[in-house]
Write an enzyme that holds these catalytic residues in place. Structure first.
Site, PDB file in Angstrom:
ATOM      1  N   THR A 214      36.613  58.984  37.751  1.00 38.73           N
ATOM      2  CA  THR A 214      37.558  58.413  36.708  1.00 38.73           C
ATOM      3  C   THR A 214      37.939  59.359  35.505  1.00 38.73           C
ATOM      4  O   THR A 214      37.060  59.906  34.814  1.00 38.73           O
ATOM      5  CB  THR A 214      36.934  56.939  36.248  1.00 38.73           C
ATOM      6  OG1 THR A 214      36.926  56.215  37.483  1.00 38.73           O
ATOM      7  CG2 THR A 214      38.060  56.557  35.133  1.00 38.73           C
TER       8      THR A 214
ATOM      9  N   GLN B  35      40.893  56.341  46.783  1.00 35.63           N
ATOM     10  CA  GLN B  35      39.438  55.360  46.719  1.00 35.63           C
ATOM     11  C   GLN B  35      40.216  54.039  46.279  1.00 35.63           C
ATOM     12  O   GLN B  35      40.522  53.872  45.227  1.00 35.63           O
ATOM     13  CB  GLN B  35      38.152  56.019  45.706  1.00 35.63           C
ATOM     14  CG  GLN B  35      37.255  55.083  45.760  1.00 35.63           C
ATOM     15  CD  GLN B  35      36.173  55.426  44.889  1.00 35.63           C
ATOM     16  OE1 GLN B  35      36.376  55.467  43.674  1.00 35.63           O
ATOM     17  NE2 GLN B  35      34.900  55.992  45.275  1.00 35.63           N
TER      18      GLN B  35
ATOM     19  N   HIS C  86      35.399  51.997  47.958  1.00 35.35           N
ATOM     20  CA  HIS C  86      34.519  52.030  47.114  1.00 35.35           C
ATOM     21  C   HIS C  86      33.607  50.768  46.880  1.00 35.35           C
ATOM     22  O   HIS C  86      33.708  49.794  46.562  1.00 35.35           O
ATOM     23  CB  HIS C  86      35.070  52.079  45.556  1.00 35.35           C
ATOM     24  CG  HIS C  86      34.230  52.726  44.411  1.00 35.35           C
ATOM     25  ND1 HIS C  86      32.657  52.689  44.575  1.00 35.35           N
ATOM     26  CD2 HIS C  86      34.572  52.928  43.158  1.00 35.35           C
ATOM     27  CE1 HIS C  86      32.246  53.182  43.253  1.00 35.35           C
ATOM     28  NE2 HIS C  86      33.232  53.265  42.678  1.00 35.35           N
ATOM     29  N   GLY C  87      32.098  51.014  47.553  1.00 36.52           N
ATOM     30  CA  GLY C  87      31.204  50.024  47.639  1.00 36.52           C
ATOM     31  C   GLY C  87      29.941  50.239  46.734  1.00 36.52           C
ATOM     32  O   GLY C  87      28.818  50.051  46.999  1.00 36.52           O
ATOM     33  N   ALA C  88      30.100  51.210  45.734  1.00 35.41           N
ATOM     34  CA  ALA C  88      29.111  51.853  45.020  1.00 35.41           C
ATOM     35  C   ALA C  88      29.197  51.523  43.724  1.00 35.41           C
ATOM     36  O   ALA C  88      30.062  50.640  43.126  1.00 35.41           O
ATOM     37  CB  ALA C  88      29.051  53.330  45.213  1.00 35.41           C
TER      38      ALA C  88
ATOM     39  N   TYR D  24      29.966  47.855  41.382  1.00 33.03           N
ATOM     40  CA  TYR D  24      31.497  47.411  41.247  1.00 33.03           C
ATOM     41  C   TYR D  24      31.543  46.033  42.327  1.00 33.03           C
ATOM     42  O   TYR D  24      30.216  45.765  43.003  1.00 33.03           O
ATOM     43  CB  TYR D  24      32.616  48.198  41.370  1.00 33.03           C
ATOM     44  CG  TYR D  24      32.907  49.048  40.200  1.00 33.03           C
ATOM     45  CD1 TYR D  24      32.714  48.804  39.008  1.00 33.03           C
ATOM     46  CD2 TYR D  24      32.321  50.605  40.628  1.00 33.03           C
ATOM     47  CE1 TYR D  24      32.725  49.659  37.827  1.00 33.03           C
ATOM     48  CE2 TYR D  24      32.317  51.345  39.440  1.00 33.03           C
ATOM     49  CZ  TYR D  24      32.666  51.104  38.167  1.00 33.03           C
ATOM     50  OH  TYR D  24      32.501  51.914  37.088  1.00 33.03           O
TER      51      TYR D  24
ATOM     52  N   GLY E 188      24.945  65.500  41.701  1.00 36.58           N
ATOM     53  CA  GLY E 188      24.094  66.415  41.182  1.00 36.58           C
ATOM     54  C   GLY E 188      23.753  67.748  42.000  1.00 36.58           C
ATOM     55  O   GLY E 188      22.696  68.525  41.533  1.00 36.58           O
TER      56      GLY E 188
ATOM     57  N   GLY F 208      31.075  66.484  42.010  1.00 35.89           N
ATOM     58  CA  GLY F 208      32.184  65.983  40.825  1.00 35.89           C
ATOM     59  C   GLY F 208      32.177  66.762  39.658  1.00 35.89           C
ATOM     60  O   GLY F 208      33.250  67.360  39.513  1.00 35.89           O
TER      61      GLY F 208
END
Length: 358
Positions: A24, A97, A172-174, A177, A293, A314
């Protein structure tokens, strides 16, 4: 094999296994429409094996953050078309996504109506709105009819993504949300066919996956999960058992990929019950993307160990638009600037320098 090796995902041959994770960035300042800044941002990063866009709302009821893009209006579809056309012109591949925030929202986004969730459980903390910080509220528990309507919204979002020229979609299943809220027993206390057993709690996800696969093709559909995540006040009594089942269940759909977020430092600090990637790799037999990470060295080792087939980066991709080339040449990396992650201008968005080629 390593991060620089090509890989087949769905119907696509990708140049490398260095994927851009969804992030985002809050640059959709007008009607949640992708703009010229976003065209440039994604095009700068077209050398990724695969770009996965920032989370994108499937409906107005799915909104929970200011200035985030949608895929539910004609204007938004046209905005995204400019992004996909530019990325494709540079030889890149890009998935959109699909996002519904569920309870991680506020009536300020919904003309005074409550956010929705599987159960009436208020998240702790507060959320940023156009009117400043607001304390979370107790959400409206969805009826079975309302759940069916949201599945239809996912279908519409996936079809709109194809109309906009995307190569596929990621569900987006993480990260706490709406779908994640159904999967976890800490947020799902339903007693109907969508609650109780892990089979029932996974029903919402599976209905969405089946519907989206039918709409756009299973080879153009991915899923993202965060089994160890605590973000957005999430918890589960036995995530190893529950997410092992969920990953096994997803084998039925012949997806393009499954995208797993490893336990992050913040999750561990907040008491995460960590699910090891190896356990999920044993459960899921298709293409698996790891995220969380990773460094170049750790990513290569993870692929060589057979724990994942690709790695999504990311913040490193945010700060290094030419990340694959930097990894290939072992070049120094730019440092991300967290102060500009969620601002609305080009600073910290379009101005990270690429390598200077002689």
């Amino acid at each position: 094999m390593d991060l620089l090796s090509p890989i087949d995902v769905g119907e696509y041959r990708l140049n490398n296994r260095i994927f851009m994770a969804p992030m985002t960035r809050c640059r959709s300042v007008h009607n949640n429409v992708p703009n010229e800044m976003m065209v440039q941002y994604y095009t700068q990063r077209a050398s990724a094996g695969l770009i996965i866009t920032e989370a994108t709302q499937i409906s107005t009821k799915g909104i929970g953050y200011p200035y985030t893009p949608g895929i539910h209006t004609a204007e938004q579809v046209e905005g995204w078309k400019k992004v996909t056309q530019s990325v494709h012109a540079k030889g890149g591949r890009i998935f959109l996504q699909l996002w519904h925030v569920g309870r991680i929202s506020h009536p300020a986004f919904h003309n005074g109506e409550l956010p929705v969730a599987p159960s009436a459980i208020k998240p702790s903390g507060s959320i940023y709105t156009y009117e400043g910080m607001k304390e979370f509220v107790t959400p409206h528990p969805l009826s079975t009819g309302e759940i069916k309507n949201i599945v239809e919204d996912y279908i519409a979002g996936a079809k709109n993504a194809m109309e906009a020229g995307f190569d596929g979609v990621e569900i987006h299943g993480a990260n706490g949300y709406l779908i994640d809220q159904f999967l976890r027993d800490g947020t799902n206390q339903r007693t109907d066919e969508y609650g109780g057993s892990v089979e029932n709690r996974a029903r919402f996800l599976c209905e969405i996956v089946e519907a989206v696969c039918a709409a756009v093709g299973s080879n153009k559909t991915g899923v993202r999960l965060s089994p160890s995540g605590t973000f957005n006040d999430m918890k589960d009594s036995d995530p190893q058992k529950h997410f092992s089942y969920i990953c096994e269940r997803l084998n039925r759909y012949n997806l393009a990929y499954l995208h797993i977020i490893d336990a992050l430092e913040g999750d561990i600090r907040h008491g995460a019950n960590v699910v090891e990637l190896r356990i999920l790799r044993d459960a899921y037999k298709g293409i698996l993307i790891a995220n969380g990470g990773y460094t170049f060295e750790r990513g290569n080792q993870t692929i060589r160990d057979g724990l994942a087939d690709a790695v999504a980066f990311g913040a490193l991709f945010l700060a290094n638009p030419d990340l694959p080339e930097r990894f290939k040449t072992h070049s120094e990396l730019n440092t991300p600037d967290p102060a500009s992650f969620y601002t609305q201008d080009e600073t910290g968005y379009l101005d990270y320098p690429a390598l200077q080629c002689d």
